[in-house]
Enzyme design. Structure first.
Site, PDB file in Angstrom:
ATOM      1  N   ARG A  69      22.776 -41.263 -92.838  1.00 27.84           N
ATOM      2  CA  ARG A  69      23.741 -40.975 -93.900  1.00 27.84           C
ATOM      3  C   ARG A  69      23.472 -41.942 -95.052  1.00 27.84           C
ATOM      4  O   ARG A  69      22.682 -42.866 -94.928  1.00 27.84           O
ATOM      5  CB  ARG A  69      25.200 -41.002 -93.400  1.00 27.84           C
ATOM      6  N   GLY A  70      24.203 -41.690 -96.158  1.00 33.70           N
ATOM      7  CA  GLY A  70      23.909 -42.443 -97.382  1.00 33.70           C
ATOM      8  C   GLY A  70      22.946 -41.600 -98.202  1.00 33.70           C
ATOM      9  O   GLY A  70      21.920 -41.142 -97.671  1.00 33.70           O
ATOM     10  N   ALA A  71      23.287 -41.396 -99.488  1.00 35.93           N
ATOM     11  CA  ALA A  71      22.569 -40.396-100.282  1.00 35.93           C
ATOM     12  C   ALA A  71      21.040 -40.563-100.286  1.00 35.93           C
ATOM     13  O   ALA A  71      20.312 -39.617 -99.953  1.00 35.93           O
ATOM     14  CB  ALA A  71      23.139 -40.377-101.698  1.00 35.93           C
ATOM     15  N   ARG A 114      24.237 -31.187 -95.864  1.00 31.59           N
ATOM     16  CA  ARG A 114      25.395 -31.877 -96.468  1.00 31.59           C
ATOM     17  C   ARG A 114      25.404 -31.507 -97.951  1.00 31.59           C
ATOM     18  O   ARG A 114      24.353 -31.535 -98.596  1.00 31.59           O
ATOM     19  CB  ARG A 114      25.323 -33.406 -96.279  1.00 31.59           C
ATOM     20  N   GLN A 221      32.438 -46.681 -92.504  1.00 33.17           N
ATOM     21  CA  GLN A 221      31.089 -47.173 -92.852  1.00 33.17           C
ATOM     22  C   GLN A 221      31.124 -48.633 -93.308  1.00 33.17           C
ATOM     23  O   GLN A 221      30.151 -49.367 -93.146  1.00 33.17           O
ATOM     24  CB  GLN A 221      30.478 -46.320 -93.981  1.00 33.17           C
ATOM     25  N   ASP A 262      26.857 -40.649-104.780  1.00 29.16           N
ATOM     26  CA  ASP A 262      26.234 -39.487-104.131  1.00 29.16           C
ATOM     27  C   ASP A 262      25.768 -38.439-105.139  1.00 29.16           C
ATOM     28  O   ASP A 262      24.842 -37.680-104.872  1.00 29.16           O
ATOM     29  CB  ASP A 262      27.194 -38.853-103.126  1.00 29.16           C
ATOM     30  N   ASN A 272      31.440 -40.390-105.137  1.00 31.02           N
ATOM     31  CA  ASN A 272      31.073 -41.366-104.113  1.00 31.02           C
ATOM     32  C   ASN A 272      32.108 -41.269-103.000  1.00 31.02           C
ATOM     33  O   ASN A 272      33.055 -40.464-103.067  1.00 31.02           O
ATOM     34  CB  ASN A 272      30.993 -42.777-104.708  1.00 31.02           C
ATOM     35  N   LYS A 273      31.944 -42.070-101.988  1.00 20.71           N
ATOM     36  CA  LYS A 273      32.810 -42.031-100.798  1.00 20.71           C
ATOM     37  C   LYS A 273      34.286 -41.987-101.170  1.00 20.71           C
ATOM     38  O   LYS A 273      34.711 -42.716-102.071  1.00 20.71           O
ATOM     39  CB  LYS A 273      32.489 -43.253 -99.940  1.00 20.71           C
TER      40      LYS A 273
END
Ligand code: MRU
Length: 376
Positions: A69-71, A114, A221, A262, A272-273
């Site tokens: 995970r993580g762009a 995703r 996270q 993201d 973003n998150k």
């Protein structure tokens, strides 16, 4: 070709010290031809478990389930998965046209794994375009070219992170107290991180006294990954629940906030998150500088504003449970968007590999793209 970081991370970050390899337990992926190895981020920090992949569909599933995970890391995993996708298509169709058609279908499946992080679509499209330009070459040559390109994208991401770390650290005074949200670290990228590259560079330069890490509900996270990365490197880290950040800012305990992204629209609106937007609103209220740190692969200049950024909604159980333990009564309804959009007006600056962008973002983002095109 094999790629495992061979040496431990240095503490003195400068332009001339690049590249410094990250410890093996802090990188999200490794190419061990013909396999892609992913560090299973769903079981960190308790377990360091590497999973091995040889099929594109399995990598898509690993992206959906957040093994990776993580762009930027998602994009890189997909770039390697495109090697598998091509080999799978070539094993069925020896003719170029039907082979490319099947490759496109597999590429679409990867892109659907995703929806928000545009680095995923960017990396898959790069690989697809390369395969198309080579369609008259032997399949082995195309497969080798896709492999070389995935490794090049990985190396470029590492170099970009390093550069962003130095640009971000240059904005700080000595002994700054920093705050970050989610995990925009080495685990979310090809190495070093975006927001955490700034933290790493600042710490090495004596500019980071401590880091506040938001735990980042629902997937934690911040607690599981950011705290793990920073503690591993001995960077003083204080873990807070997300609802504690405002009170810290009110007390004057935060000098600057750095987050990843993201997807960034042409006007600077940034997905973003979930929780990033509220952080930015509170930062504005307390005059705390709020920086977004992102490579150019995170920008989607085809979208004029953040309104049209697709926001992923994930399973209810991420909210009703923690680590499999149910907290909420059965029957309650749940809202679980994985990301939110921070309006450009709340962002002090955007740290990119080509420099620190400032408002008006419509023009500074356009200029950054022009500068990077000219440099190619
Ligand atoms: O759902 P995740 O863990 O993939 O979300 C990650 C983030 O929101 C990060 O901040 C973003 O991808 C930037 S990572 C350098």
């Amino acid at each position: 070709m094999s790629l495992y970081p061979p040496t431990p991370c240095s503490t003195s970050l400068s332009a001339s010290s690049f590249p410094v390899a990250m410890p093996k337990t802090l990188v999200p992926l490794a190419w061990d031809a013909p396999k892609l190895l992913l560090l299973d981020q769903t079981c960190l920090p308790e377990q360091t478990r590497w999973l091995s992949y040889t099929q594109s569909e399995a990598v898509a599933e690993a992206i959906t389930s957040m093994v990776v995970r993580g762009a930027p890391a998602i994009g890189l995993a997909a770039a390697f998965a495109m090697i598998f996708a091509f080999n799978e298509a070539a094993a069925i169709h020896s003719m170029a046209l039907p082979c490319l058609q099947l490759l496109k279908e597999k590429a679409d499946a990867l892109k659907a794994s995703r929806p928000t992080a545009v680095n995923l679509m960017w990396a898959v499209d790069k690989q697809l375009a390369l395969a198309e330009t080579l369609q008259n070459e032997p399949v082995e040559a195309i497969s080798n070219a896709l492999e070389a390109n995935a490794l090049r994208l990985l190396a470029q991401d590492q170099a970009d992170n390093w550069q962003m770390g130095l640009y971000g650290a240059a904005l700080l005074q000595a002994n700054s107290r920093l705050l970050t949200h989610c995990n925009a670290g080495a685990l979310a990228t090809g190495g070093y991180g975006t927001a955490l590259a700034v933290v790493r560079a600042a710490y090495a330069q004596g500019k980071c006294l401590k880091v506040y890490a938001d735990e980042t509900r629902p997937r934690l996270q911040g607690a599981r990954l950011t705290a793990y990365e920073l503690v591993a490197e001995g960077i003083p880290t204080t873990l807070i629940c997300d609802n504690m950040a405002a009170s810290l800012m009110q007390k004057g305990e935060v000098d600057a906030i750095f987050v990843g992204a993201d997807r960034i629209a042409a006007n600077g609106d940034t997905a973003n998150k979930i929780g990033t937007y509220s952080l930015a609103v509170v930062a504005k209220a307390h005059q705390v500088p709020f920086y977004v740190v992102a490579p150019l692969s995170t920008f989607d200049v085809s979208l004029p504003t953040g309104e049209s950024i697709p926001i992923e909604e994930r399973h209810d159980s991420e909210v009703t449970e923690i680590e499999g333990v149910r907290l909420a009564p059965k029957g309650v309804s749940v809202y679980n968007p994985a990301f939110d959009v921070t309006p450009a007006a709340l962002i002090t600056g955007m740290i990119t590999p080509v420099g620190v962008l400032q408002p008006d973002y419509n023009s500074s983002i356009a200029q950054a793209f022009k500068a990077s095109a000219a440099a190619v």
